[in-house]
Design an enzyme around this catalytic site. Sequence first.
Site, PDB file in Angstrom:
ATOM      1  CB  THR A  32      -0.966   0.041   1.201  1.00  0.00           C
ATOM      2  OG1 THR A  32      -0.247   0.347   2.398  1.00  0.00           O
ATOM      3  CG2 THR A  32      -1.705  -1.277   1.343  1.00  0.00           C
ATOM      4  CG  ASN A  83       7.421   0.533   6.700  1.00  0.00           C
ATOM      5  OD1 ASN A  83       8.387   0.648   7.445  1.00  0.00           O
ATOM      6  ND2 ASN A  83       7.355   1.146   5.513  1.00  0.00           N
ATOM      7  CB  SER A 134       8.229   0.202  17.405  1.00  0.00           C
ATOM      8  OG  SER A 134       8.432   1.133  18.435  1.00  0.00           O
ATOM      9  CE1 TYR A 148       8.928   8.081  14.199  1.00  0.00           C
ATOM     10  CE2 TYR A 148      10.753   7.784  15.729  1.00  0.00           C
ATOM     11  CZ  TYR A 148      10.003   7.333  14.653  1.00  0.00           C
ATOM     12  OH  TYR A 148      10.317   6.141  14.040  1.00  0.00           O
ATOM     13  CE  LYS A 152       7.322   4.805  14.797  1.00  0.00           C
ATOM     14  NZ  LYS A 152       6.574   3.931  13.865  1.00  0.00           N
ATOM     15  CB  THR A 183      15.920   5.598   5.417  1.00  0.00           C
ATOM     16  OG1 THR A 183      15.565   6.192   6.682  1.00  0.00           O
ATOM     17  CG2 THR A 183      16.254   4.128   5.630  1.00  0.00           C
TER      18      THR A 183
END
Length: 272
Positions: A32, A83, A134, A148, A152, A183
């Site tokens: 997705t 994710n 997580s 953030y 988590k 990333t």
Amino acid sequence: MKKTIFITGASRGFGRIWTETFLKRGDNVVATVRNTDSLKELSAEFPENLLVLPLDVTDKKASFDAVAKAKSHFGVIDVLINNAGYGHFGAIEELEEQEIRTQFETNVFGLIWVTQAVIPVMREQKSGHIIQVSSVLGVIALPTLGIYSASKFAVEGLTESLAAEVTSFGIKVTLIEPNGYATDFGLSSAIQSKPLEQYDIVRAALQEGNKEEDYGVPEATSEAVLKLIDAENPPLRLLLGRAGVQWTKYAYGERLKTWEEWQEVSEAAHGK
């Protein structure tokens, strides 16, 4: 054994890397994304094994519809990997109300909607594996990443409860807790609050503490994830990255020391 894997946030970062890994070993993947064009090349390369669906996980109805389409298309969902998510940078004082709400809408509520949608499918199958992405920052908090981390930490708590709730249905549950990786987490996918100069010194100290060797190679996570989804008895929590293991061991050691130092006060507060 060939598996059917439903993964959110598949257009880039871990999601893209893991999607390609699954497809190359012959698994079926329901990927997705917000923009289906981002996976055009993969769709052409794996027309039989890949189903790409548009999805904004903050849309509860759309999340349930996507899971229903996946079940209809492949007949089974063996693994869910939640994710989709992003990082918001900003000191607590700097955060705007909508920034806070949006962080939780994606990282927490979006994860909940997809999880709720897939549980009945796996319960009917009497098997399945729910994997929540997580972060090591769901175990340890850093300055300017508080919202953030809060999202988590929420994922950690609800997933621990989930694991106890669904085990009798044959459903396994795992939290993946990566440390920093090379990333675009802190780059194009990140959101920044409007900075207050009073926190510049905090940001500078955090930046100074960043070490290149603490950031892992994203592609190196693929083998770990394959081992996880193939495991007969997967762990509730799996740290990814050397730095995360070291940080977590240190942090929990310090917590235990503090709890032990204050144990007498804690026990006296029991009252009987």
